[in-house]
Scaffold this active site. Structure first.
Site, PDB file in Angstrom:
ATOM      1  CD  GLU A  44     -64.999  71.343  10.957  1.00 36.41           C
ATOM      2  OE1 GLU A  44     -63.675  71.635  10.820  1.00 36.41           O
ATOM      3  OE2 GLU A  44     -65.605  72.093  11.682  1.00 36.41           O
ATOM      4  CB  CYS A  47     -67.096  66.705  15.544  1.00 37.98           C
ATOM      5  SG  CYS A  47     -68.959  66.923  16.294  1.00 37.98           S
ATOM      6  CG  HIS A  52     -69.014  70.877  13.065  1.00 35.99           C
ATOM      7  ND1 HIS A  52     -67.589  70.960  13.172  1.00 35.99           N
ATOM      8  CD2 HIS A  52     -69.347  70.321  14.063  1.00 35.99           C
ATOM      9  CE1 HIS A  52     -67.382  70.072  14.096  1.00 35.99           C
ATOM     10  NE2 HIS A  52     -68.410  69.514  14.750  1.00 35.99           N
TER      11      HIS A  52
END
Length: 210
Positions: A85, A147, A171
């Site tokens: 991410e 998250c 993730h």
């Protein structure tokens, strides 16, 4: 810049609606039992999937541990590998009910900018994961769930004591042992190997800055 080895925090999540098995919960336990070398201290924690308690939980961990590097892991059922991410969004847009059925009470996660970039060495992490034959994908949207909330709180230094020099989110897909029919499910050994690659890359980046 740095005169000592880093203090590294890893977090995973407990189960939540639609995910009766969360691979990052198992990952945290394994990493605590077999911590990496080259650190001043290491800690892996499992976070409850609850909007109302997450900031206080991270603050408590921050005050107790004072991490230099915070690497947060979470489950994304639709991803096909280690999803790196790039950006945290300081917003609860698209929020879904947490494990207690609650929604966040505010539209923003915390005070601070609208977007915060990961400060993990993502290019190095990707290179090493791919070199080990592990799947990698990239994302500029960590989602509208816990998250993204954790990523934002950590990157924004919004919790007491949690002011990491490096912070970011990764993730992972479901666990192969729990969901053998899921096309992108990952075996626990590969999950642990990949997490250790992520951690080692962060340690090496820390040492480069020493």
């Amino acid at each position: 810049m740095f005169t000592r080895p880093p203090r590294i925090l890893v977090t995973g999540f407990s189960v939540f609606p639609g995910a009766p098995v969360n691979p990052t919960e198992a990952l945290a336990g394994i990493l605590n039992d077999e911590p990496p070398a080259g650190v001043e201290a290491f800690r892996a924690d499992v976070l409850a999937v609850e909007y109302a308690t997450i900031a206080d939980r991270l603050s408590a961990i921050g005050r107790e541990f004072l991490p230099d590097i915070a690497i947060h892991f979470g489950l994304a059922r639709e991803c096909s590998g280690f999803r790196l991410e790039r950006v945290a969004r300081n917003s609860h847009d698209g929020a879904r009910p947490d494990q207690s059925g609650a929604l966040p009470s505010a539209t923003r996660v915390c005070a601070g900018p609208d977007r915060l970039a990961s400060t993990l060495p993502l290019d190095l992490i990707a290179e090493r994961l791919e070199g080990a034959g592990l799947p990698v994908e990239w994302s500029d949207d960590a989602g509208g769930y816990l998250c993204n909330t954790v990523f934002t709180l950590s990157a924004a230094h919004a919790c007491d004591g949690l002011r990491p020099v490096m912070a970011g989110f990764v993730h992972v897909p479901p666990l192969k042992e729990a969901e053998p029919d899921h096309a992108a499910a990952m075996a626990i050994d590969d999950l642990v190997a990949g997490a250790n690659i992520v951690i080692a890359a962060c340690i090496d980046e820390w040492n480069v800055r020493a």
